[in-house]
Design an enzyme around this catalytic site. Sequence first.
Site, PDB file in Angstrom:
ATOM      1  CG  ASN A  25      -0.452   0.318   2.468  1.00 40.69           C
ATOM      2  OD1 ASN A  25       0.703  -0.310   2.912  1.00 40.69           O
ATOM      3  ND2 ASN A  25      -0.766   1.458   3.072  1.00 40.69           N
ATOM      4  CB  CYS A  26       1.360   4.105  -1.919  1.00 40.15           C
ATOM      5  SG  CYS A  26       0.062   4.306  -3.008  1.00 40.15           S
ATOM      6  CB  ILE A  27       0.088   7.998   1.050  1.00 42.68           C
ATOM      7  CG1 ILE A  27      -0.363   8.873   2.081  1.00 42.68           C
ATOM      8  CG2 ILE A  27      -0.075   8.920  -0.411  1.00 42.68           C
ATOM      9  CD1 ILE A  27       0.349  10.038   2.589  1.00 42.68           C
ATOM     10  NE  ARG A  29      -2.349   5.339  -6.043  1.00 42.84           N
ATOM     11  CZ  ARG A  29      -1.949   5.943  -7.126  1.00 42.84           C
ATOM     12  NH1 ARG A  29      -2.176   5.571  -8.340  1.00 42.84           N
ATOM     13  NH2 ARG A  29      -2.074   7.192  -6.973  1.00 42.84           N
TER      14      ARG A  29
END
Length: 641
Positions: A25-27, A29
Site C-alpha cells: 500500500n502507498c498513501i 491505494r
Amino acid sequence: MTNQELAHAIVKNLGGETNIANLTNCITRLRIDVKSRNNVDLEAIKQLDGVLSVIDQGTIQIVLGPGKVTKVANEIHESTTINVDVEDDDEFDVAADTKASYKAKQTSSIQQLFRHIGNIFVPIVPGLVASGLMLGIANLITNLANPDAGILDPAVLESDWYLLLEAIGNLLFGALGVFVGINTAREFGGTMVLGGIAGLLINAPVLDDIGSLNLFGLNLEISSGLGGLLGVIVAAYLFVRIEKFIRKRVADSLDLILTPLITVMVGSIITIVVIQPIAGVLTSGITWFLVDIMMESGGIIGGYILSATFLPLVTVGMHQGLVPVHLELIDQFGSTTLLPILAMAGGGQVGAMIAIYIKAKNQRLKNTVASVLPVGFLGIGEPLIYGVSLPLGRPFITACLGGGFGGAFLSLFQVGAITVGPSGAVLIPLIADNQYLLYAIGLIISYAGGFILTYLFGYKEEMVRKLYGDNTDQPKKKETKQKEASAPKQQEETHIASPLSGDIRPLNELNDEVFATEAVGKGVAIHPTEGKLYAPVDGTVTTVFPTGHAIGITSENGAEILLHIGLDTVEINDNVFELYVAKDDKVEKGQLLCTFDIDAIIDKGYDVTSPIVITNSDAFETIEPVNEMYVKAGSKLLTVK
C-alpha cells in the site's frame, strides 16, 4: 462497510488470498499483483462502499484514500496470511515513535551533514567488522606463537595460510578511501566510479614521490593520505558537484566524453591544491582535541565526559560524524582508543534496564525490558534507548552518567579497538594489544554505574503511569485531535500556500488516473524547480509515508491536504527523500517538511510532477487554484471556502 468488511470483500473479489501474489500500500491505494485473472472481479470491487476507484494497469490499484488505505491494509494483514508491507497506525510502538520523533528534529545543516556521513559509512561497516575480526585472529595467532607463550610454533607466522589471513584482513583498510569515495558519490547522486577516483587520488603514492608541486608559481607540499577520509568525502562531493554542473551544459552526444574528463581534471586540481591541505588541518585538529586533550590530558575526567555525553549525540544523529575519526585514529595509531570509551555509554543503558526491571511493577514495561536487554549486552543500544529509557526520561540521564564511569576507567589504560562497528560484549575480540580483560572490566563498571544511579535516582513508578496510563495492561495511546478537522467552519475562506516552487499544472494533465480524475480530491499539481517541500498551512501532520514521498497535513480549519512528491515514487527505495517531520507533529506554514533529489527522481524514470490535493474536498464549497503558471513556495496556491 467497516474496514474489516471492506478488507474481506476486496480479498474475496481478488480471487481469495491464495490468488494474491503481492500486496503493498502507498498513501492512497492498494497495489496488488495476482496469480490468475480468472477469478478477479474488478467491477464488484468498484461497487464496494469505500472504494474510490480501481485501476488496472498490470498491477491492480484499488484507491481508498489517505488514512483508510492503511487501516484496510492492516485488516488484510491481520485476517489473512498475506504479507502486507504496511505502516500500522493502531499499534502502540514506543521505540519507533520515540526514534521517529527525535529523527524528525534533526533538521539543522550540521545534523543533516552527519546523517549523510552515516549513509556513507554504514554500508562499509560489515566489511570493517569482518576485516577487523580476521586481523584479530591473526593477532591472537601472533601472541600464541610468541616464544614466551610457547603454545604455537613461531614458524606458523611464516606459513602461507597465516600470511593470507593477515593480507585479506588488511585489504579493506588499504582501499577504504575508494569505498568511501564511491559511497559519497552515490549519496549525493553522482557517478560512483568518479567518487572512487577521488578516493584513489587522496591516497595516491605518486603524491609522496612528487613531494612538491609547482603550480601557478607556487610550490605546494603534497603527500599521500593528507586529509584522510574527511578529504575523500569532500573531494568526492566536489566531483559530484562538478559533474552535475558540466552535464547540464554539454550536448548529450559529448556527455560521456567531456563530463567525466572535466570532472576528474578540475576536481583533482582543486583537491590537491585546496581540499587536501584544509582537510589535513581539520583532521589533525580533531585528532589533537580528542586524543591529546580529552583522553591524554583529560585523563579519567575526559574519559568520563566522552562516555557520558555520547548517547545524547546519538539521539540527534551527530554520532555518525565520529566514524571517520575512528578510522583515522586506526590509520595513524593502529587502533582507536575513542571507540571503547564511547561503547561504555551502552553499558550504562544495560545497567539501567536491569534496575528498571527489578523496580518496575508494570508488567508490560517489564516485558519490554526483558525483550530489549539481550541485544543491549551485544552492543545494540537503540531498542533500550528509544524503547525504554528515553521515553521514561530520567533513566536515560542516569544511564548516561553511570556509563561514564566505565569510560573513565578505560581512559586510564588507553584501551583501543582495531576496527569500528560492534560495541558491547561483541567488541571484546576486536580489542587491541590483548587488553580484553580491561575492556570487560570497563563494561562491568558501566553496567554497575547505570544500575546504581538508576535504581537510586532514575526510576519512579509515576513515570510509567504517565507513559502507559493508569491501566497497567494497556499503553496509553497518543492523544490526537478529534477530526473537528472534518467539520470545517462554514463560509470561512482560507488560503493554502504552495509547498513547492515550480510550474502549476492542472490535475487532469497528470499521467495518473487516480489524481487526474480527482478520485482522492481536488487540487493542482506542481512541477518543482527546487527539491524542498514546505508546510502549506499551520496544522498537524496526520500521515507520513515511510519512503518520505508523501505527507498528509490537516489544517486548523479542517482541510486535509495531501502532498505527494512525484508520481509512483513510492517505488523508489534509495535515499531520494529526507524527512524532517513525524506523524502527529504540529507544523507552521513555511516549515521545511522534506527535501528530495529532483535529478535522481528523473534519472530513475519517474515523473517529478507533484499533486497537491484536498482529500476531503466534499467538505468544502469551493476549492480554487490561483490563476498563475508559476508559483513560488510560500505564496498563495489554493483558496478553500
